[in-house]
Design an enzyme around this catalytic site. Sequence first.
Site, mmCIF file in Angstrom:
data_model
loop_
_atom_site.group_PDB
_atom_site.id
_atom_site.type_symbol
_atom_site.label_atom_id
_atom_site.label_comp_id
_atom_site.label_asym_id
_atom_site.label_seq_id
_atom_site.Cartn_x
_atom_site.Cartn_y
_atom_site.Cartn_z
ATOM 1 N N THR A 183 0.691 -3.950 -2.638
ATOM 2 C CA THR A 183 -0.095 -2.757 -2.379
ATOM 3 C C THR A 183 -1.412 -2.814 -3.145
ATOM 4 O O THR A 183 -1.506 -3.459 -4.183
ATOM 5 C CB THR A 183 0.721 -1.560 -2.920
ATOM 6 O OG1 THR A 183 1.977 -1.565 -2.274
ATOM 7 C CG2 THR A 183 0.026 -0.254 -2.708
ATOM 8 N N ARG A 211 10.371 -0.041 8.068
ATOM 9 C CA ARG A 211 10.626 0.140 6.638
ATOM 10 C C ARG A 211 9.374 0.701 5.970
ATOM 11 O O ARG A 211 8.257 0.243 6.206
ATOM 12 C CB ARG A 211 11.006 -1.186 5.987
ATOM 13 C CG ARG A 211 11.186 -1.127 4.451
ATOM 14 C CD ARG A 211 9.913 -1.467 3.726
ATOM 15 N NE ARG A 211 10.066 -1.598 2.278
ATOM 16 C CZ ARG A 211 9.082 -1.832 1.425
ATOM 17 N NH1 ARG A 211 7.854 -1.963 1.883
ATOM 18 N NH2 ARG A 211 9.316 -1.934 0.127
#
Lengths: 322, 307
Positions: A183, A211
Amino acid sequence: MSSADGAAAAIQPALIVHGGAVSAASYASDARRKAVNAAALAGWEILQGNGSALDAAEAAVRSMEDNPVLEAGTGCMLNELGQVELDAAIMHGRTLECGAVAGVANVKNPISLARKVMEKTSHCLIVGRGANVFADRQGIATVPLEELVSESALKEFRALNGNYQNGCNDFFNPRTVEEAHDTVGAVAIDKHGDMVAATSTGGNAAKLVGRVGDSPLVGVGLYSDNSTGCVSCTGHGESIIKVHLASRISMYMEEGISPDEATRKALLYMQERTGYGAGAIAMDKEGKVGINFTTKYMAWAYITEGKLQHGMLHKESFTEIA
Amino acid sequence: MPGAVVLVHGGAGKIPKANNDVDNQARLYGVKSAATAAYEALLAGASAVDAAETAVRCLEDFPVFNAGVGSRLNLAGEVEMDAAIMDGRGLRAGAVGAVKNVKNPVSLARKIMDLTPHVLLVGEGASQFAQESGVQLVPMQELITEKSRRALAQVKSLPFGIDPKAEEEEEEHGTVGAAVMDTAGNLATSISTGGISGKHVGRVGDSPIIGGGIYCDNMVGAAVATGQGESIIRTCLANNIIQLMSTGMAPQQAGDSALETMRQRVSGLAGVIVLDRHGNSGICCNTGHMSWAQLKDNELSWGLSAG
């Protein structure tokens, strides 16, 4: 904030960005350092021009989404069917307003779509096909998969052959492995004292379709509250969810703990309860910062008046004039 | 050892304008049945997670509640559901967002927790996994009730579309949930909802956000919320309650305090059921109406407003 003579002290704008927290060796590249520095400068340009923390945080994350070296937007990983599914979120500390998307397909800058969710709807999170419908209505174009997916992501997808758990064990724990990904995020404070947190990701390789990790979940992957501070997290998504890492850090800051100690304490707690590593960046309302990680690496950059600090390895911090 | 405790709620909202007695009786019947089924399971040796799933499955199957059958509809007239389950041992959790055609979304959340390395699946992916996991799938029509259709029609007739605070206004209320302690002292929580009438396609509320609408930790306690979803997300309601309990605050006080903070910060209203690790409970609500039932020491108690 007041100075001794009673006049309100000017708030020093500042921005921190991170480009992911992992333990894989190949993560540690010069290109990654350059990518986070460039993102910090992109956000700083806005703050210097008296722009808002909201615009600055979005600009910093867009810069990282557009950089194929990092794994958000362009350069993201593929799910188990070889598709792109992106998550992003942004939160405004003054109003606690937030916007997020998850499982959105083929949008170049999910953080900007997340901002639209915050500003154009009464919702906090829109997922899947609904997120793409919303993107169309907002005039945000879908791009072909090839524009977002890098060679290394394709290689990773083939190598893992659908084995998500092996991927996690390797990438978030200190063992050497070939590829890495994660991320990106930013936290910013502007001259008004408004604080914004933002995160964006393409998730982990070979994840199940649909997901969703920590990034678009308020209180988990990010949090921002002008009365406490702003936080952005990165690392093993499922474990970050279990310990609600961002709001944990925010709660520690609310108790008066410094951002540095708050991030350190929360990350250790996560390691103890889940066995997984992560990273976090945080700022409190006085502009004190916390930048910590329990993985081997986290590329980060912190910029404020006069200086740019950055690093990637533990105990590493370079300072340049900004 | 505290002994088994089951706490369930059927959703929080403003006191129904018509004060429809038939619906209130149906809600009370539903929460009492759900609590009884879960409690009996515990006494027969079921785990807290099993009982939490059982309780919410019951509530999902009753059309009077906005979960499973009876779920409110999104703007396109479809049923998209959110649910989650959390095991106080090891902070294990499973959650779904915007899933379609699943009869009992809480059971899908449990499959995600038990069978995958993930916590949250949304949208198409959640529906695909539902097919693979063996949970019962149903045609969407089977989940839609006349009440849900009417609620959507009413929203569509409003000049500005849905009001984020509308979830409290609706005569039919929101999310259902359960908080359970088993005979071994383990805690579990579960939650399920169809969301707000007229929500944007793909909108996900607080229910599957761990720390927002639901949290559970054997070391501290458990909390499950219902009410204005966006407000719950923005103030991390469940986290706040757990945090207050970790400082020694009693469940009732922790729940009331967190609800008041939420009201002050973002003007949102909600209800919440809370358990601490000793089995003490809190039933808290500032919306005026929340159907609930509790079974403890073989005594059943219930109500339509905060205890």
